[in-house]
Design an enzyme around this catalytic site. Structure first.
Site, short mmCIF file in Angstrom:
data_model
loop_
_atom_site.label_atom_id
_atom_site.label_comp_id
_atom_site.label_asym_id
_atom_site.label_seq_id
_atom_site.Cartn_x
_atom_site.Cartn_y
_atom_site.Cartn_z
N GLU A 131 -50.25 55.74 30.22
CA GLU A 131 -51.20 54.91 30.95
C GLU A 131 -51.72 53.77 30.09
O GLU A 131 -51.90 52.65 30.57
CB GLU A 131 -52.37 55.77 31.44
CG GLU A 131 -53.41 55.04 32.28
CD GLU A 131 -54.59 54.50 31.48
OE1 GLU A 131 -55.43 53.81 32.08
OE2 GLU A 131 -54.66 54.76 30.26
N ASP A 155 -51.51 60.34 27.68
CA ASP A 155 -51.50 59.68 26.38
C ASP A 155 -52.89 59.29 25.91
O ASP A 155 -53.85 59.27 26.67
CB ASP A 155 -50.61 58.44 26.44
CG ASP A 155 -51.08 57.41 27.46
OD1 ASP A 155 -51.61 57.81 28.52
OD2 ASP A 155 -50.91 56.20 27.20
#
Length: 500
Positions: free
Chosen positions: A159, A89
């Site tokens: 994350e 991400d």
């Protein structure tokens, strides 16, 4: 929404002359596929499909992490397996004048117009954190001429907003003895430890009343640099919420119950230093000029204090229509005092690691809802007791303010291993590449390494990466020459993995 072919081709045209070409091609592909936190599905599935088509073992685990395994190159079959790791991400931040839906719109690349050495996005975060690291992992897998032992690539989910992927990583998912984390953001530095963190969500209940005011003022703080709430926390970056609170406190001190608040908003992410914040202030027309004078004086004072570090800081003031309701007098005062008293910044520097922040917190978001003023903070510390002490402070503030506070998303730090074989190899090779020894660092940010070691305690980990500036802000950029150096180091480590 998956790969945007047109955006991919446009991004490729920007990076076509950059080396290593395979890495940049992958980065262009990553940027053409929307992948903000909680929306990485399309990118993850694209990568798994590609790896499977190339004959590699590729799958997603129970929480969505991507795991890819590739056989060793010739002559390296009996070397120990090594893992490469990045997160899928990116942080979605856009300038106020940029219309961008991160769930559907691709990231559009551009070369910095002044020196040509930096790659940026157009009005948004770039996603070099951790897209460059991810691209390097995929470029290694894509190559037929890079020497390497048996490889495992781990690309983790979400994350940036809670480390969801590594929290769900199951023991024995990886067989590797060593791992290279690719989430470091400064060339010439080798990271062997990181801070742990925990979220704090504070909620102050508010009461509303019918407004008797006949005019209103909209005040917006903007133009601040923002940045990463861990890496940049010691750089005196302006926090838009704290600046707004300070201005409101000046108004409160002189006007008490002669104004009301109908809206407050500030920041967008818990892990980004807020660049913008706004408030709607209702008042009587007879008081408006006096209130504006207080605001102007407060802005002038703050500008004088931060103009060197925040040269683009501005406060925009607009006339507004009188609202139908505002916070009552007590809620107005309590909301201002809470935002003003909540700490944000460095709490303590480390006594063990020179010039390193030990403990900090960042006031990342503020939002006035129908029921409460909601405040989000992120606490980071290299030591568990440091986190606990700040949590205790916030609990005391909440008690005094009459607010509720909840703590969530606690994750451990990564404790340095002075006997690390992969670190020793990295240092030796890096010294040869740079012509001088790299710096060994402990980062004040939440690398996933500590949590990965929770499920894989014997894993020997080191973290490296190219130079990335202004991560988590629309000014994010990656230094193109440093990517060449990083790639050279990464591939040399793979070719010189120490035997177990």
């Amino acid at each position: 929404m998956s790969l945007n072919q047109l955006a991919y081709e446009q991004n490729l045209s920007v990076v076509k002359d950059l080396t290593p070409q395979s890495l940049w091609q992958w980065f262009a592909r990553i940027c053409a596929t929307p992948h903000p936190s909680y929306h990485e599905e399309a990118l993850a599935n694209d990568i798994v499909a590609w790896a499977s088509s190339r004959g590699m073992t590729a799958y997603r685990d129970g929480v969505g992490n991507v795991i890819i395994k590739k056989n060793a190159s010739q002559g390296y079959e009996h070397h120990p397996t090594i893992a490469l790791q990045a997160h899928l991400d990116m942080v979605p931040q856009a300038n106020a004048d940029t219309v961008h839906d991160f769930t559907t719109d691709p990231i559009r690349l551009r070369i910095h117009p002044e020196d040509g050495e930096w790659l940026m996005a157009t009005g948004t975060t770039l996603g070099a954190d951790n897209g460059i690291g991810m691209a390097s992992c995929l470029a290694v897998l894509d190559s037929d001429d890079i020497a390497h032992p048996p490889l495992e690539v781990l690309l983790t989910m979400t994350e940036e907003t809670g480390m969801i992927g590594v929290f769900g990583l199951q023991p024995q998912t990886l067989s590797a003895q060593m791992m290279i984390n690719t989430d470091t953001e400064e060339i010439g530095e080798v990271y062997i430890g990181c801070a742990g963190g925990i979220d704090a969500d504070m909620s102050l209940k508010v009461d509303w009343q019918a407004s008797t005011f006949d005019t209103a003022i909209d005040l917006t703080i903007k133009g601040l640099r923002g940045g990463h709430s861990g890496i940049d926390i010691h750089k005196n970056r302006g926090n838009a919420i704290k600046i707004l609170a300070r201005i409101l406190a000046d108004v409160q001190a002189q006007f008490a119950d002669r104004f009301g608040i109908s809206a407050i908003t500030g920041g967008t992410l818990r892990n980004a230093i807020p660049r913008e914040a706004s408030v709607s202030i209702a008042c009587q027309a007879a008081d408006k000029d006096a209130i504006l004078a207080i605001i102007d004086q407060s802005i002038a004072t703050i500008t004088g204090e931060i103009c060197q570090g925040e040269p683009k800081f501005t406060a925009v003031i607009n006339d507004a229509n009188a609202p139908s309701q505002v916070l009552d007098t007590q809620s107005t005062a309590k909301a201002i005092h809470l935002m003003n008293i909540l700490p944000s910044g460095v709490v303590r520097y480390s006594d063990v690691v020179a010039d390193t922040v030990e403990t900090s917190l960042s006031f990342g978001k503020a939002q006035l809802t129908a029921d409460a003023l909601e405040c989000t903070l992120l606490i980071r510390s290299l030591i568990e007791s440091g986190k606990a002490a700040v949590c205790q402070t916030l609990s005391s503030i909440a008690t005094l303010a009459g607010a509720d506070v909840k703590f969530d998303g606690d994750y451990v730090g990564w404790t340095p291993d002075t006997g690390s074989a992969i670190t020793a190899t990295t240092m030796r090779l890096y010294t040869d590449i740079l012509g001088h020894a790299p710096e060994i660092k402990v980062i004040h940010a939440g690398l996933e390494c500590g949590l990965i070691k929770t499920s894989h305690p014997t894993l020997d980990i080191v973290s490296i990466g190219p130079t990335i500036k202004n991560a988590h802000s629309p000014d994010e950029m990656v230094h193109i020459p440093s990517v060449v150096t990083y790639w050279t180091l990464l591939t040399q480590i793979l070719a010189n993995v120490p035997k177990a």
